[in-house]
Design a protein around this motif. Sequence first.
Motif, mmCIF file in Angstrom:
data_model
loop_
_atom_site.group_PDB
_atom_site.id
_atom_site.type_symbol
_atom_site.label_atom_id
_atom_site.label_comp_id
_atom_site.label_asym_id
_atom_site.label_seq_id
_atom_site.Cartn_x
_atom_site.Cartn_y
_atom_site.Cartn_z
ATOM 1 N N LEU A 254 0.916 -1.220 0.138
ATOM 2 C CA LEU A 254 -0.131 -0.041 0.074
ATOM 3 C C LEU A 254 0.653 1.398 -0.005
ATOM 4 N N ASP A 255 0.364 2.211 -0.720
ATOM 5 C CA ASP A 255 1.091 3.440 -0.772
ATOM 6 C C ASP A 255 0.570 4.516 -0.166
ATOM 7 N N THR A 256 0.875 5.668 0.269
ATOM 8 C CA THR A 256 0.332 6.941 0.609
ATOM 9 C C THR A 256 0.597 8.084 0.121
ATOM 10 N N GLN A 257 -0.345 9.187 -0.141
ATOM 11 C CA GLN A 257 -0.329 10.406 -0.868
ATOM 12 C C GLN A 257 -0.978 11.474 0.270
ATOM 13 N N ASN A 258 -0.240 12.522 0.627
ATOM 14 C CA ASN A 258 -0.756 13.380 1.265
ATOM 15 C C ASN A 258 -1.715 14.436 0.431
ATOM 16 N N ILE A 259 -2.474 15.315 1.000
ATOM 17 C CA ILE A 259 -3.242 16.156 0.190
ATOM 18 C C ILE A 259 -2.478 17.376 -0.506
ATOM 19 N N GLU A 260 -1.515 17.636 -0.059
ATOM 20 C CA GLU A 260 -0.404 18.776 -0.501
ATOM 21 C C GLU A 260 -0.044 18.095 -1.924
ATOM 22 N N GLU A 261 0.345 17.021 -1.994
ATOM 23 C CA GLU A 261 0.906 16.211 -3.116
ATOM 24 C C GLU A 261 -0.080 16.111 -4.255
ATOM 25 N N LYS A 262 -1.271 15.623 -3.683
ATOM 26 C CA LYS A 262 -2.534 15.587 -4.765
ATOM 27 C C LYS A 262 -2.905 16.532 -5.714
ATOM 28 N N PHE A 263 -2.931 17.959 -4.667
ATOM 29 C CA PHE A 263 -3.485 18.992 -5.173
ATOM 30 C C PHE A 263 -2.210 20.165 -4.944
ATOM 31 N N SER A 264 -1.092 19.816 -5.652
ATOM 32 C CA SER A 264 0.125 20.574 -5.425
ATOM 33 C C SER A 264 -0.090 22.111 -5.928
#
Length: 412
Positions: A254-264
């Motif tokens: 499983l991988d993780t992605q924070n909201i700042e990366e997703k909506f950079s």
Amino acid sequence: MNYEFFIAKRIIGSKAYKSSVSAPIIKIGIAAIAIGIIVMLVAIATGLGLQKKVREKVVAFNGHISINSFDTNQSNESIVPISTKQDFYPKFNSVDGIKHIQGVATKFGVIRTETDFEGIVLKGVGSDYDWSYIEDFLIEGSLPSYEGKLSNEVVISSYLANRLAFQLGDTFQTVFKKRSIEEIPFQRTFKIVGIFNSGFQEIDKTFMIGDLSHIQRMNKWNKTQVGNFEVYLDDFTQLAEKENQIRGKTPSFLDTQNIEEKFSTTFEWIKIFDNNTYGIITIMIIVAGINMITALLVLILERTQMIGILKALGSSNWSIRKVFLYNATYLIGLGLFWGNLIGLALLFFQKYSGVLEFPNAKDYYMSVIPVYIGLDYILLLNIGTFVACFLMLLIPSIIITKISPVKAIRFE
């Protein structure tokens, strides 16, 4: 009471002081500090308010951190399922500061009417979904409850409702493709029970929220499979730290992605407001400091004879400088008082009335100018302004050391 403070107090309270040549200049200096504080308070409150509101809107529909499967899929559609039988679900007890975790899935579809069609992404949510984040954006209807049997109730955005001429209570058909293009696509009929408006066109024109069971059935998943997990934190400022902790507590597949990366792009845009705010604060402090320096110099020149007499009586240069610094401290305090009084009154008025609006709401993702009032930045701003102005006044007060007692007593 030391005598420097006593003399400064007598100077401030004297009638001659209030009607002297320096009085208008002193008033200008006080006004400069007051105006500077007002401008800085407004700049910080609106800048932080905008950042906070934009952040809240993005987080409400996506969570702070997303836990996904490792795949090359970059679309808005969930392809690889994840089992909900994980150690971190339904409670992520192994990491502190996690408020909530929920399983969701997404699937691309096309809304079809008699006269129009629109591409959308159905966001499937289940009984674990926290509707409190969406509730603030609900403008019509109510929020559905997905517990038990399959529900056809959905929540759509006002953007989609306006484009497709939908109203609360309307039903419509949505087509979802199967894995193979040759196969007949899925058709689902949904009923609108709620309409939301986030102000984010990227979200409003894309997503509608419905029952997760629809996606599970279309994808041939069982009830324990979801597309990804959305994690909500107690404190946004710990985003990077908590993501690292969450990554360490999740399985390797499983991988993780924070909201700042997703909506950079969005978060880079709102960070620009910090630079603007810092620039305004610097300029206002410099302007206020220059005005106070001018007022202090005029005050010193006006009291040249008094300085000469004090020197003749044995007062040190530093002791006399303290008299004028006490005086200047009073003036700075007066400016800070009026600046805070007027500035906070304006901010509270805007916060509770919302009278001021953005000329172009689409550019700022909201119509009303948001205001964030926090005791922490108010105190820091006042302390910083006071210290900066006081330090700037130490330099012009050196002129007192250059005044000769004999010449000063004769000065007219």
